[in-house]
Design a protein around this motif. Sequence first.
Motif, short mmCIF file in Angstrom:
data_model
loop_
_atom_site.label_atom_id
_atom_site.label_comp_id
_atom_site.label_asym_id
_atom_site.label_seq_id
_atom_site.Cartn_x
_atom_site.Cartn_y
_atom_site.Cartn_z
N PRO A 125 0.80 -1.23 0.00
CA PRO A 125 0.00 0.00 0.00
C PRO A 125 0.83 1.28 0.00
O PRO A 125 2.05 1.24 -0.14
N ILE A 126 0.16 2.36 0.26
CA ILE A 126 0.66 3.73 0.14
C ILE A 126 2.04 3.96 0.75
O ILE A 126 2.82 4.73 0.24
N TYR A 127 2.37 3.27 1.86
CA TYR A 127 3.63 3.58 2.55
C TYR A 127 4.85 3.13 1.78
O TYR A 127 5.96 3.47 2.14
N MET A 128 4.71 2.34 0.75
CA MET A 128 5.81 2.16 -0.20
C MET A 128 5.40 2.94 -1.45
O MET A 128 4.41 2.59 -2.12
N PRO A 129 6.11 4.04 -1.77
CA PRO A 129 5.67 4.87 -2.91
C PRO A 129 5.68 4.08 -4.22
O PRO A 129 6.39 3.08 -4.34
N LYS A 130 4.90 4.56 -5.18
CA LYS A 130 4.88 3.93 -6.51
C LYS A 130 5.54 4.90 -7.48
O LYS A 130 5.29 6.10 -7.40
N PHE A 131 6.35 4.36 -8.38
CA PHE A 131 7.10 5.23 -9.29
C PHE A 131 6.51 5.13 -10.69
O PHE A 131 7.20 4.86 -11.66
N ALA A 132 5.18 5.40 -10.74
CA ALA A 132 4.44 5.22 -11.99
C ALA A 132 4.89 6.18 -13.07
O ALA A 132 4.78 5.87 -14.25
N HIS A 133 5.39 7.36 -12.70
CA HIS A 133 5.70 8.38 -13.70
C HIS A 133 7.20 8.55 -13.93
O HIS A 133 7.62 9.43 -14.67
N LEU A 134 8.00 7.74 -13.25
CA LEU A 134 9.45 7.81 -13.44
C LEU A 134 9.76 7.38 -14.88
O LEU A 134 9.18 6.41 -15.37
N SER A 135 10.66 8.08 -15.55
CA SER A 135 10.98 7.71 -16.94
C SER A 135 11.65 6.34 -16.94
O SER A 135 12.23 5.91 -15.93
N ASP A 136 11.58 5.66 -18.06
CA ASP A 136 12.24 4.35 -18.16
C ASP A 136 13.72 4.48 -17.83
O ASP A 136 14.30 3.63 -17.16
N GLU A 137 14.34 5.55 -18.35
CA GLU A 137 15.77 5.73 -18.14
C GLU A 137 16.08 5.90 -16.65
O GLU A 137 17.00 5.27 -16.11
N ASP A 138 15.30 6.72 -15.93
CA ASP A 138 15.53 6.90 -14.49
C ASP A 138 15.27 5.59 -13.73
O ASP A 138 15.96 5.28 -12.77
N LEU A 139 14.25 4.84 -14.17
CA LEU A 139 13.96 3.57 -13.51
C LEU A 139 15.12 2.59 -13.70
O LEU A 139 15.52 1.88 -12.77
N LYS A 140 15.68 2.57 -14.91
CA LYS A 140 16.86 1.72 -15.16
C LYS A 140 18.01 2.13 -14.25
O LYS A 140 18.74 1.29 -13.74
N SER A 141 18.15 3.44 -14.06
CA SER A 141 19.23 3.93 -13.19
C SER A 141 19.01 3.46 -11.75
O SER A 141 19.95 3.03 -11.08
N VAL A 142 17.76 3.53 -11.27
CA VAL A 142 17.47 3.09 -9.90
C VAL A 142 17.80 1.60 -9.76
O VAL A 142 18.42 1.16 -8.79
N ILE A 143 17.43 0.82 -10.77
CA ILE A 143 17.68 -0.63 -10.69
C ILE A 143 19.19 -0.90 -10.80
O ILE A 143 19.72 -1.75 -10.07
N ALA A 144 19.89 -0.14 -11.66
CA ALA A 144 21.35 -0.31 -11.75
C ALA A 144 21.99 -0.01 -10.39
O ALA A 144 22.90 -0.71 -9.95
N TRP A 145 21.45 1.01 -9.69
CA TRP A 145 21.97 1.30 -8.34
C TRP A 145 21.66 0.15 -7.37
O TRP A 145 22.53 -0.26 -6.60
#
Length: 330
Positions: A125-145
């Motif tokens: 639920p809400i207490y884990m934020p959702k990154f619905a609007h993060l760009s694919d490139e930024d999401l790849k960066s988060v996963i690479a991290w």
Amino acid sequence: MKKIVRFLLYTVLLVIVVAGGFVGFLQVRGIPKYDAPQIPEFKAEATPERIVQGTKIASVQCMVCHKDSNNRLTGRFLSELPDNFGKIYSANITHSKEHGIGSWTDSELAYFLRTGVRKNGQYAPIYMPKFAHLSDEDLKSVIAWLRSDDPQLQATEKPTTPPVPSLFTKFLCLVAFKPLPYPTAPIAQPDTTNAIAYGKYLVTGRYDCYTCHSADFAKLNMQDPEKSLGYCQGGNTMLTLASNKIYTANITPDEKTGIGNWTEDDFRSAMHESKNKAGHPLRFPMLPYTALTDNEVHAIWQYLRTVPKIENDVNRQYNIDLDVPQTASK
Ligand code: HEC
Ligand code: HEC
């Protein structure tokens, strides 16, 4: 007369039974587990640039909630959340295969971060934020991290304490909090030369300022953030480290109650030096956003000037003693 009394008595009894049944249903249902989703392929090849960008995003967006007292990302008790959501603990996201995310695939991580649904269907639920609007490139960066050799992510064999959501959270999962749809098309990087569009992306996608700064966590519109109740008007209740109530600030351009009479320099020092126009240090859970570049701060500022003004005089409580828990205010 007697008949009426009996009728009223039965009505009250019926209401109690129905309400009790509903509460029991919510307790048993708990946080919903959906059918295991069909997870689309998502590949996040690690490059040095992505790890740098992912570390920056995570330093604002992930570490604060997931870091324990030993500087490992094994999760912690989220004391700053209003307690009507329950007793909420974040999860171990280190490389541990058993307790962390060591065995998750890129696609599973992307799916969970965007929608809130794990591969087995279990919803967060809400207490884990959702990154619905993060760009694919930024999401790849988060996963690479997440895959990187950042010492905070080193495999740590510490089980996650499961959150104990309140009845209110369970109820909200029935009526309001639903998994977000997985995007059907790639989400492009924003145009960093268009300050207003870039700023909107930063406030609603990369840094999620609007979640804390709108009127109420329970009334956020994660699908269409600008339609959240009281968008950026502040007044949302959170807790300081000393468990005092703190209300988020009005960051709409309203001159009287928002930041309408601030200058861009005032705003930059709020972001980089964590103090406001009146000279007050900004208190937790507002963090110093030192990682933001001047261009990002400029874009957020330009965008916030276009947000509809809302007059909302937030009680800023500058007098509260932050080191002494004020049990009376809870
Ligand atoms: C506001 C606090 C908060 C922030 C910010 C946050 N998380 Fe979480 N996270 C949580 C909580 C709480 C849970 C546990 C949710 C549950 O059990 O339903 C969680 C769960 C997770 C899980 C699931 C782990 C598992 O074993 O099921 C992953 C993965 C995760 N977070 C990654 C991230 C990443 C990556 C970021 C940043 C992009 C992030 N989180 C930002 C609070 C947060
Ligand atoms: C975790 C919740 C949270 C997030 C996320 C957050 N803020 Fe805040 N913010 C707060 C709280 C709480 C305050 C009030 C702090 C105080 O009163 O000391 C605040 C205060 C401010 C202020 C000071 C306004 C004033 O009048 O004093 C500004 C400006 C601000 N935030 C902008 C932002 C921006 C821009 C972002 C995103 C980059 C952001 N905030 C993200 C919780 C948050």
